[in-house]
Motif scaffolding. Structure first.
Motif, PDB file in Angstrom:
ATOM      1  N   PHE A 184       0.846  -1.191   0.000  1.00 29.47           N
ATOM      2  CA  PHE A 184       0.000   0.000   0.000  1.00 29.47           C
ATOM      3  C   PHE A 184       0.882   1.242   0.000  1.00 29.47           C
ATOM      4  CE2 PHE A 184       1.032  -0.259   4.424  1.00 29.47           C
ATOM      5  CZ  PHE A 184       1.053   1.045   4.867  1.00 29.47           C
ATOM      6  N   THR A 227      -5.222   6.573  -0.634  1.00 25.66           N
ATOM      7  CA  THR A 227      -4.446   5.350  -0.398  1.00 25.66           C
ATOM      8  C   THR A 227      -4.661   4.419  -1.577  1.00 25.66           C
ATOM      9  OG1 THR A 227      -4.735   5.557   1.985  1.00 25.66           O
ATOM     10  CG2 THR A 227      -4.081   3.398   1.159  1.00 25.66           C
ATOM     11  N   SER A 265      -3.809   0.396  -2.575  1.00 28.40           N
ATOM     12  CA  SER A 265      -3.353  -0.867  -1.989  1.00 28.40           C
ATOM     13  C   SER A 265      -3.718  -2.016  -2.916  1.00 28.40           C
ATOM     14  CB  SER A 265      -3.999  -1.069  -0.615  1.00 28.40           C
ATOM     15  OG  SER A 265      -5.408  -1.062  -0.734  1.00 28.40           O
TER      16      SER A 265
END
Length: 187
Positions: A12, A50, A52
């Motif tokens: 991530f 984010t 991931s």
């Protein structure tokens, strides 16, 4: 082989956009300090995202087993209201897509609230397409938590967003009511 799977499943990157102090303000602060050194002020975080590797289509989250494919997934996308409509979200989406490209991922996915039409328009303008038949809990639960899953090829997102960012930068001449920004990554 199991270690490679474990390592990939925990990949991530968290992107953070901070407001950068204008050089003029920094010089004024330096001039007003008594010892000639300005103290470091905390920077204001104005946006985040984010990316991931996860099983976004799984019916249940880990640690429950699933044989659904692992995919690049954008989450926690946010820009402070006062900083919206300046291209920051597109830059975050573009950065996430570039990371997915570097990871060799064929597609990038995200979920957006069905009621968040502004975010849906943003993702559509970046080349994302809605997935008609969402699986998992987001497709089963109806109501204010209903999510729309969207998917795109990372290279298409980079190309589309870069074109839009270049066009908007030419129009506004890179002027911002809040100054300039710095994007940093961790993960």
């Amino acid at each position: 082989r199991q270690f490679a799977h474990w390592k990939r499943a925990r990949s991530f990157v968290c992107l953070v956009v901070e407001e950068v102090e204008q050089q003029q303000q920094q010089q004024q602060r330096l001039a007003s300090s008594t010892d000639g050194q300005a103290e470091d002020q905390p920077r204001k975080v104005v946006g985040t995202a984010t990316i991931s590797i996860m099983q976004a289509e799984a019916a249940l989250p880990p640690p429950f087993p699933s044989n659904v494919a692992w995919r690049a997934y954008i989450s926690n996308m946010a820009v402070l209201p006062a900083y919206r409509r300046q291209g920051l979200a597109k830059k975050l989406v573009t950065a996430c897509a570039r990371i997915a490209q570097a990871w060799g991922e064929p597609c990038v996915m995200l979920h957006v609230a069905a009621t968040n039409t502004a975010a849906q328009q943003l993702y559509l303008s970046c080349g994302f397409q809605p997935v008609a038949h969402s699986q998992g809990l987001t497709g089963l639960i109806k109501g204010p938590w209903t999510q729309q899953r969207m998917v795109a090829e990372p290279s298409a997102v980079v190309a589309e967003c870069q074109h839009n960012i270049t066009a908007s930068a030419a129009i506004c001449n890179n002027s911002s009511r809040h100054g300039s920004f710095k994007c940093s990554a961790s993960g």
